[in-house]
Design an enzyme around this catalytic site. Structure first.
Site, PDB file in Angstrom:
ATOM      1  CG  HIS A  72       3.969   5.482   8.792  1.00 27.46           C
ATOM      2  ND1 HIS A  72       2.991   6.436   8.638  1.00 27.46           N
ATOM      3  CD2 HIS A  72       4.599   5.763   9.955  1.00 27.46           C
ATOM      4  CE1 HIS A  72       3.014   7.256   9.682  1.00 27.46           C
ATOM      5  NE2 HIS A  72       3.978   6.869  10.493  1.00 27.46           N
TER       6      HIS A  72
ATOM      7  CD  GLU B  89       0.083  -3.431   0.675  1.00 29.26           C
ATOM      8  OE1 GLU B  89       1.240  -3.605   1.002  1.00 29.26           O
ATOM      9  OE2 GLU B  89      -0.665  -2.611   1.241  1.00 29.26           O
TER      10      GLU B  89
ATOM     11  CB  THR C 110      -2.855   0.689   8.800  1.00 27.65           C
ATOM     12  OG1 THR C 110      -1.846   0.028   8.034  1.00 27.65           O
ATOM     13  CG2 THR C 110      -2.578   0.502  10.275  1.00 27.65           C
TER      14      THR C 110
ATOM     15  CG  HIS D 131      -3.455  -0.996   0.767  1.00 21.20           C
ATOM     16  ND1 HIS D 131      -2.932  -1.725   1.806  1.00 21.20           N
ATOM     17  CD2 HIS D 131      -4.779  -1.284   0.757  1.00 21.20           C
ATOM     18  CE1 HIS D 131      -3.899  -2.415   2.392  1.00 21.20           C
ATOM     19  NE2 HIS D 131      -5.029  -2.159   1.783  1.00 21.20           N
TER      20      HIS D 131
ATOM     21  CG  HIS E 124       2.046  -3.114   8.935  1.00 23.50           C
ATOM     22  ND1 HIS E 124       1.940  -2.110   9.869  1.00 23.50           N
ATOM     23  CD2 HIS E 124       0.936  -3.014   8.166  1.00 23.50           C
ATOM     24  CE1 HIS E 124       0.805  -1.477   9.686  1.00 23.50           C
ATOM     25  NE2 HIS E 124       0.183  -1.978   8.645  1.00 23.50           N
ATOM     26  CG  ASP E 125       4.444  -0.875  12.217  1.00 24.54           C
ATOM     27  OD1 ASP E 125       4.285   0.335  12.343  1.00 24.54           O
ATOM     28  OD2 ASP E 125       3.493  -1.696  12.200  1.00 24.54           O
TER      29      ASP E 125
HETATM   30  N1  PXP Z   1       2.028  -4.490   3.936  1.00 24.82           N
HETATM   31  C1  PXP Z   1       0.694  -4.318   4.076  1.00 24.82           C
HETATM   32  C2  PXP Z   1      -0.191  -5.469   3.777  1.00 24.82           C
HETATM   33  C3  PXP Z   1       0.158  -3.093   4.464  1.00 24.82           C
HETATM   34  O1  PXP Z   1      -1.170  -2.940   4.593  1.00 24.82           O
HETATM   35  C4  PXP Z   1       1.023  -2.019   4.720  1.00 24.82           C
HETATM   36  C5  PXP Z   1       0.463  -0.682   5.113  1.00 24.82           C
HETATM   37  O2  PXP Z   1      -0.278  -0.164   4.064  1.00 24.82           O
HETATM   38  C6  PXP Z   1       2.407  -2.232   4.563  1.00 24.82           C
HETATM   39  C7  PXP Z   1       2.878  -3.486   4.187  1.00 24.82           C
HETATM   40  C8  PXP Z   1       3.411  -1.154   4.802  1.00 24.82           C
HETATM   41  O3  PXP Z   1       3.429  -0.820   6.152  1.00 24.82           O
HETATM   42  P1  PXP Z   1       4.142   0.495   6.637  1.00 24.82           P
HETATM   43  O4  PXP Z   1       3.360   1.650   6.069  1.00 24.82           O
HETATM   44  O5  PXP Z   1       4.080   0.434   8.131  1.00 24.82           O
HETATM   45  O6  PXP Z   1       5.547   0.467   6.097  1.00 24.82           O
END
Ligand code: PXP
Length: 239
Positions: free
Chosen positions: A216, A70, A101, A43, A192-193
């Site tokens: 993360h 991304e 983020t 990203h 995400h999360d």
């Molecule tokens: N998807 C997108 C669009 C994101 O921006 C992110 C964080 O960079 C993630 C997935 C991954 O999220 P996480 O770091 O919480 O696993």
């Protein structure tokens, strides 16, 4: 099969905190692949505060697994990079410049013309396009209208409610969104999360998930469990 795409931006955050090249993000990508990741997610942000544009170029040269880039397609620099690299997938996120983020999905109705135009640029180059969306049915319908190949469901709300003990309530809107995306012929990603506590439940509820993108929590787990072990545990949660 649900693919695990490992987001290695956090390696770059650590590297950048001291200058130098430790940890080496190119090595992290090779290792992630060797340890079983089905894909690598990068990203790059306009300020290059973690993954740099040149990291993306180096990583593309050496990995054989899927590459997902991304980012915010408002930046011409980002569009140029993606068209140069030609990853397997680009995931478009509606981030602001200085955002910590990603914290919201696209409004696919309001930005219909904008998204239609941007998506067609990448698709003409043979790049699969996924767009980041909240689990809102109108937004999923809009994703199909603007020509996305896939959606990535923004799972922060799921993760929060799941952690609060409301598993079924947490997953319900995601299940409905996933069912609609299937009806509309859209591929389905999520991210995400996501972590080792909530991933298995998400996968068991939405069995047809194509891909999860995780950074993360997986990198945090790696501090205690090791990178290889963590990747294997996430893979197991997806079986
Ligand atoms: N998807 C997108 C669009 C994101 O921006 C992110 C964080 O960079 C993630 C997935 C991954 O999220 P996480 O770091 O919480 O696993």
């Amino acid at each position: 099969m649900t693919k695990l795409s490992v987001n290695i931006n956090k390696f770059a955050t650590l590297r950048n905190s001291r200058g130098g090249n430790n940890p080496d993000v190119v090595k992290a990508a090779i290792d992630a692949q060797q340890f079983g990741a089905d894909g690598i997610t990068l990203h790059p942000r306009p300020d290059e505060r973690h993954i740099r544009y040149d990291d993306v170029r180096q990583i593309k040269k050496i990995i054989t697994t899927e590459l997902n880039i991304e980012g915010n397609c408002d930046e011409q620099k980002f569009i140029d990079l993606v068209l140069e690299i030609k990853p397997n997938q680009v995931t478009l996120v509606p981030d602001n410049q200085d955002q910590l983020t990603s914290d919201h999905g696209w409004d696919t109705i309001k930005h219909k013309n904008y998204l239609t135009e941007k998506i067609s640029v990448f698709k003409k180059s043979g790049i699969r396009v996924s767009i980041f969306v909240d689990p809102i049915l109108e937004m999923i319908e809009g994703a199909a209208i603007v020509g996305a190949d896939r959606i990535e469901l923004y799972t922060e709300a799921f993760a929060k409610e799941f952690a609060a003990g409301e598993k079924q309530k947490a997953v319900e809107p995601y299940l409905k969104a996933a069912q609609l995306s299937k009806q509309l012929g859209l591929g389905l990603n999520a991210g995400h999360d996501l972590d080792l506590s909530n991933l298995k439940f998400l996968k068991q509820t939405i069995t047809w998930l194509d891909e999860v993108s995780i950074g993360h929590a997986l990198i945090c787990d790696s501090l205690y469990l090791g990178f290889e072990n963590s990747i294997q545990l996430y893979k197991r949660a997806l079986q």
